[in-house]
Design a protein around this motif. Structure first.
Motif, mmCIF file in Angstrom:
data_model
loop_
_atom_site.group_PDB
_atom_site.id
_atom_site.type_symbol
_atom_site.label_atom_id
_atom_site.label_comp_id
_atom_site.label_asym_id
_atom_site.label_seq_id
_atom_site.Cartn_x
_atom_site.Cartn_y
_atom_site.Cartn_z
ATOM 1 N N VAL A 133 55.886 -74.097 -30.212
ATOM 2 C CA VAL A 133 55.871 -75.309 -31.028
ATOM 3 C C VAL A 133 54.477 -75.376 -31.610
ATOM 4 O O VAL A 133 53.507 -75.111 -30.896
ATOM 5 N N SER A 134 54.357 -75.683 -32.886
ATOM 6 C CA SER A 134 52.994 -75.731 -33.391
ATOM 7 C C SER A 134 52.700 -77.042 -34.097
ATOM 8 O O SER A 134 53.590 -77.734 -34.603
ATOM 9 N N PHE A 135 51.417 -77.374 -34.077
ATOM 10 C CA PHE A 135 50.952 -78.654 -34.600
ATOM 11 C C PHE A 135 49.849 -78.388 -35.612
ATOM 12 O O PHE A 135 48.881 -77.685 -35.308
ATOM 13 N N LEU B 38 54.243 -81.593 -36.842
ATOM 14 C CA LEU B 38 54.715 -80.732 -35.759
ATOM 15 C C LEU B 38 55.792 -79.814 -36.316
ATOM 16 O O LEU B 38 56.623 -80.242 -37.112
ATOM 17 N N SER C 145 60.085 -77.486 -33.164
ATOM 18 C CA SER C 145 60.839 -78.205 -32.138
ATOM 19 C C SER C 145 62.087 -78.833 -32.759
ATOM 20 O O SER C 145 62.030 -79.349 -33.876
ATOM 21 N N GLN D 206 59.824 -85.684 -29.972
ATOM 22 C CA GLN D 206 58.876 -85.036 -30.898
ATOM 23 C C GLN D 206 57.572 -85.816 -30.991
ATOM 24 O O GLN D 206 56.502 -85.228 -31.096
ATOM 25 N N GLN E 8 54.097 -84.144 -29.987
ATOM 26 C CA GLN E 8 52.987 -84.129 -30.945
ATOM 27 C C GLN E 8 51.729 -84.730 -30.315
ATOM 28 O O GLN E 8 50.627 -84.212 -30.500
ATOM 29 N N LEU F 52 50.193 -82.076 -28.057
ATOM 30 C CA LEU F 52 49.462 -81.040 -28.795
ATOM 31 C C LEU F 52 48.192 -81.589 -29.444
ATOM 32 O O LEU F 52 47.160 -80.915 -29.475
#
Ligand SMILES: O=C(O)CCC(=O)C(=O)O
Ligand SMILES: [Fe+2]
Length: 291
Positions: free
Chosen positions: A62-64, A71, A74, A81, A85, A88
């Protein structure tokens, strides 16, 4: 082989002496790994359910994107979420604060990029050789040229079952370059412009990026090299964190599950010793400027 320097700090807002700071910065720039065995990234009680591959759906992380406050990766419901978020974003803030205290020389030019959460077991993933990070490589990404800027990454293992993140560390950037550069031809005239025009790259791929991508691919494609290159195994246990210039240090992630990673970019001019950058080494070996 890649040196690992152990640093005994245990806070994301440590107080570091100028000597600590200089020692850490020099060790990193020389191609070492800074290992902090007791720097824990603590999860909140209600974040423990995220320790499951399901958190990343079909993907591997999962990237932010902090700059856009967005985000991705996901498929959870909206409420989850928001919590993901926040988790992260906390890692992003923690790692930024750590670098501010430990590597203050970088503060004026350091740029924070993506944050990732990696809840999927690394080993046994079905993946193409080019994307297979269980093979020794230096980081270089086809669609994201850096133009010579450094890729500095902070990692933390948050595995709840005692499982270390198992890496291999290989030979120095200069040794990697000397071995593979003779196999890599320069780009054809106009090729970098075409890649940009058709949208393969987000910005113009420089000759530096061309050669970095060449090293990344040649290393991964060469199974003899993977087996026989000088290398050592290192395990990063749960509750530890580490910092590494992944564009310089030959590395492979062999196993492990549940880690955070924060990427930073640094212009070469922001380094304490710019001559140690991959850019300087490649320019010396190729015999011309590359950006
Ligand atoms: O996930 C990891 O432990 C490292 C994978 C890797 O090669 C990287 O993030 O550059
Ligand atoms: Fe990598």
């Amino acid at each position: 082989m890649t040196p690992v320097t152990t640093i005994s700090l245990d806070s994301w807002t440590p107080s570091c002496t100028p000597e600590d700071q200089e020692r850490a910065t020099r060790a990193l720039e020389a191609g070492g790994v800074l290992f902090m065995p007791s720097l824990v990234f603590a999860l909140h009680e209600d974040e423990r359910d995220f320790l499951s591959p399901d958190t990343a759906g079909e993907g591997k992380n999962v990237s932010f994107d902090g700059a856009r406050n967005r985000l991705s990766g996901s498929s959870a419901d909206a409420a989850s979420q928001r919590r993901l978020q926040a988790m992260l974003a906390r890692y992003a803030a923690s790692s930024r604060s750590l670098l501010g205290s430990l590597l203050p020389h970088y503060a004026p030019t350091l740029q924070q990029a993506r944050t990732s959460f990696r809840p999927v077991e690394i080993s046994g993933r079905d993946i193409s050789w080019r994307k297979d990070d269980t093979r020794l490589h230096v980081d270089s990404f086809p669609s994201s040229p850096t133009g010579g800027d450094r890729i500095l990454r902070v990692f933390s293992n948050v595995n709840p079952n005692g499982q270390s993140r198992a890496w291999r560390l290989g030979e120095s950037f200069e040794a990697v370059s000397r071995r593979f550069l003779p196999q890599i031809r320069g780009p054809l005239p106009g090729a970098n412009q075409v890649l940009k025009a058709v949208g393969v790259t987000k910005r113009l791929r420089s000759d530096y990026d061309h050669f970095m991508l060449g090293l990344h691919d040649r290393m991964k494609a060469d199974l003899g090299y993977q087996a026989k290159a000088d290398q050592s195994d290192v395990g990063f246990p749960p509750g530890s964190s580490w910092i590494v210039y992944t564009d310089q240090v030959s590395h492979a992630a062999m196993g492990g599950q549940h880690a955070f990673e924060q990427t930073f970019h640094l212009p070469v001019a922001g380094m304490l010793d710019p001559a140690q950058a991959p850019l300087g080494i490649l320019e010396r070996l190729v015999g011309r400027t590359l950006v």
